[in-house]
Design a protein around this motif. Sequence first.
Motif, PDB file in Angstrom:
ATOM      1  N   UNK A   1       0.803  -1.174  -0.136  1.00  0.00           N
ATOM      2  CA  UNK A   1      -0.108   0.155  -0.137  1.00  0.00           C
ATOM      3  C   UNK A   1       0.917   1.078   0.034  1.00  0.00           C
ATOM      4  N   UNK A   2       2.143   0.984   0.744  1.00  0.00           N
ATOM      5  CA  UNK A   2       2.993   2.320   0.622  1.00  0.00           C
ATOM      6  C   UNK A   2       3.683   2.692  -0.662  1.00  0.00           C
ATOM      7  N   UNK A   3       3.343   3.953  -1.259  1.00  0.00           N
ATOM      8  CA  UNK A   3       3.893   4.216  -2.608  1.00  0.00           C
ATOM      9  C   UNK A   3       5.482   4.375  -2.418  1.00  0.00           C
TER      10      UNK A   3
ATOM     11  N   UNK B   1       4.376  13.497   1.189  1.00  0.00           N
ATOM     12  CA  UNK B   1       4.737  12.842  -0.092  1.00  0.00           C
ATOM     13  C   UNK B   1       3.440  12.485  -0.752  1.00  0.00           C
ATOM     14  N   UNK B   2       3.095  13.026  -1.785  1.00  0.00           N
ATOM     15  CA  UNK B   2       1.809  12.622  -2.672  1.00  0.00           C
ATOM     16  C   UNK B   2       2.303  11.995  -4.016  1.00  0.00           C
ATOM     17  N   UNK B   3       1.509  11.084  -4.418  1.00  0.00           N
ATOM     18  CA  UNK B   3       1.500  10.592  -5.546  1.00  0.00           C
ATOM     19  C   UNK B   3       0.300  11.049  -6.772  1.00  0.00           C
ATOM     20  N   UNK B   4      -0.541  12.040  -6.243  1.00  0.00           N
ATOM     21  CA  UNK B   4      -1.646  12.230  -7.198  1.00  0.00           C
ATOM     22  C   UNK B   4      -2.580  12.655  -6.220  1.00  0.00           C
ATOM     23  N   UNK B   5      -3.798  13.185  -6.902  1.00  0.00           N
ATOM     24  CA  UNK B   5      -5.045  13.553  -5.927  1.00  0.00           C
ATOM     25  C   UNK B   5      -5.769  12.679  -5.521  1.00  0.00           C
ATOM     26  N   UNK B   6      -5.813  11.402  -6.180  1.00  0.00           N
ATOM     27  CA  UNK B   6      -6.674  10.340  -5.586  1.00  0.00           C
ATOM     28  C   UNK B   6      -5.922   8.991  -5.225  1.00  0.00           C
TER      29      UNK B   6
ATOM     30  N   UNK C   1      -1.491   8.988   0.355  1.00  0.00           N
ATOM     31  CA  UNK C   1      -0.224   9.843   0.438  1.00  0.00           C
ATOM     32  C   UNK C   1       0.381   9.671   1.887  1.00  0.00           C
ATOM     33  N   UNK C   2       1.822  10.165   2.011  1.00  0.00           N
ATOM     34  CA  UNK C   2       2.432   9.274   3.251  1.00  0.00           C
ATOM     35  C   UNK C   2       2.880  10.673   4.021  1.00  0.00           C
ATOM     36  N   UNK C   3       2.925  10.639   5.289  1.00  0.00           N
ATOM     37  CA  UNK C   3       3.509  11.651   6.187  1.00  0.00           C
ATOM     38  C   UNK C   3       4.837  11.050   7.103  1.00  0.00           C
ATOM     39  N   UNK C   4       5.966  11.544   7.060  1.00  0.00           N
ATOM     40  CA  UNK C   4       6.779  11.237   7.859  1.00  0.00           C
ATOM     41  C   UNK C   4       7.765  12.234   8.645  1.00  0.00           C
ATOM     42  N   UNK C   5       8.253  12.014   9.605  1.00  0.00           N
ATOM     43  CA  UNK C   5       9.234  13.145  10.388  1.00  0.00           C
ATOM     44  C   UNK C   5      10.303  13.384   9.474  1.00  0.00           C
ATOM     45  N   UNK C   6      10.821  14.742   9.390  1.00  0.00           N
ATOM     46  CA  UNK C   6      12.005  15.076   8.679  1.00  0.00           C
ATOM     47  C   UNK C   6      13.154  14.296   9.351  1.00  0.00           C
TER      48      UNK C   6
ATOM     49  N   UNK D   1      -0.027   6.873   6.584  1.00  0.00           N
ATOM     50  CA  UNK D   1      -0.487   6.936   5.180  1.00  0.00           C
ATOM     51  C   UNK D   1      -2.068   7.027   5.286  1.00  0.00           C
ATOM     52  N   UNK D   2      -2.506   8.020   4.338  1.00  0.00           N
ATOM     53  CA  UNK D   2      -4.091   8.369   4.436  1.00  0.00           C
ATOM     54  C   UNK D   2      -4.441   8.200   3.092  1.00  0.00           C
ATOM     55  N   UNK D   3      -5.743   7.750   2.837  1.00  0.00           N
ATOM     56  CA  UNK D   3      -6.371   7.745   1.543  1.00  0.00           C
ATOM     57  C   UNK D   3      -7.290   9.088   1.292  1.00  0.00           C
ATOM     58  N   UNK D   4      -6.999   9.808   0.405  1.00  0.00           N
ATOM     59  CA  UNK D   4      -7.748  11.190   0.079  1.00  0.00           C
ATOM     60  C   UNK D   4      -9.293  10.730  -0.198  1.00  0.00           C
ATOM     61  N   UNK D   5     -10.022  11.940  -0.220  1.00  0.00           N
ATOM     62  CA  UNK D   5     -11.345  11.498  -0.430  1.00  0.00           C
ATOM     63  C   UNK D   5     -11.837  12.461  -1.728  1.00  0.00           C
TER      64      UNK D   5
END
Length: 378
Positions: A255-257, A350-355, A358-363, A371-375
């Motif tokens: 699932x993780x891009x 980090x995004x791979x497109x609007x649908x 995308x993932x969030x990490x600490x710098x 990881x969150x699925x968009x709406x």
Amino acid sequence: MKFDIMRDRLLNGLNDVMKAVSSKTTIPILTGIKIDVTEEGLFLTGSDADITIQTFIPVEEDGDQLINITETGSIVLQARMFNEIVRKLPTNDVEIEVVNGLQTHIRSGKSEFHLIGSDASEYPLLPEVSADGSFSLPADLLKSIIRETVFAVAASESRPVLTGVNWQIQDDELVCVATDSHRLARRKTKLEQVPTDVNSVVIPGKSLNELNKVLEDSTNPVQIVITSQQVLFKTENVLFFSRLLEGNYPDTTRLIPAEFKTNVTINGKSLLQAIDRASLLAREDRNNVVRFETFEGNIVEISSNSPEIGKVEEQIQVEALDGENLKISFSAKYMMEALKAIDGQDVIIQFTGAMRPFILRSVIDDAILQLILPVRTY
């Protein structure tokens, strides 16, 4: 059985074991707390068949006498009633005596209660767990791991295995993953001792939440023993058993891009506050959705609108922004919980497109990944 004990120490022990007692149990004896008095001290046990907590109060600690034991023995007392009585006793000195088998007298100051107990031999035994292949984690680290993952477990029982957190041993790392199929939280931790006979288990989210409360004031290492059906968390004076969830946890790695089209580096705290403000107007029936849009000049805009109430827009200067321009919508609740898990540090999104997810990490490091699925709104 007869002993004297300091009320505040008894209450501390009861506070821990009460977390395992459920009024909804179908096994009547589990509405009680088992009290065992031995030469070493007092053992209190509470269970709902899924979680079992045992706490130990020694006869003496650091030279202070905590318990005076006149006669050893065991009894099971109705948990809620016993807990309430101890909480409301008038002095800090408590005497508990069992006579004629099950008649239990609780005395403190001029107050005396008489309870009818149950036979301790009917209480289920603690699960069998051998200490082979155990490992330990500092209590603070274990609490962080729980806090950073457990919020993402599924609330619905439609797929029971998703109501737990998957703990995997990979090489010398513990990888903890939770997902409700709309988002995912992953936490990696290096292990000094690596258990050899276990590689993947699913621990119920409910158990981990209760464990977190039990560990609240603890700073000592927690020994962890995993078997095929149970996990045991062992601190100095507390044993916390939980059954494991059955079933195969889905493979979440795919699932993780791996490639991204837009990268945004931003202060996590300021983004969290902006989303919190935008969510005030986010329409309830849209699952609290907010929009996120990138602009030239390292600017992102957080917005939300509700035809009945109005709209909100807020621009944030970000530290770095590269890749394609992006408009995306997501659940404010999911995003805020993910940012809280990363705990106010600078984050890279980090995004791979609007649908696409995308993932969030600490710098700073990639121990935590969200990881969150968009709406779909555009």
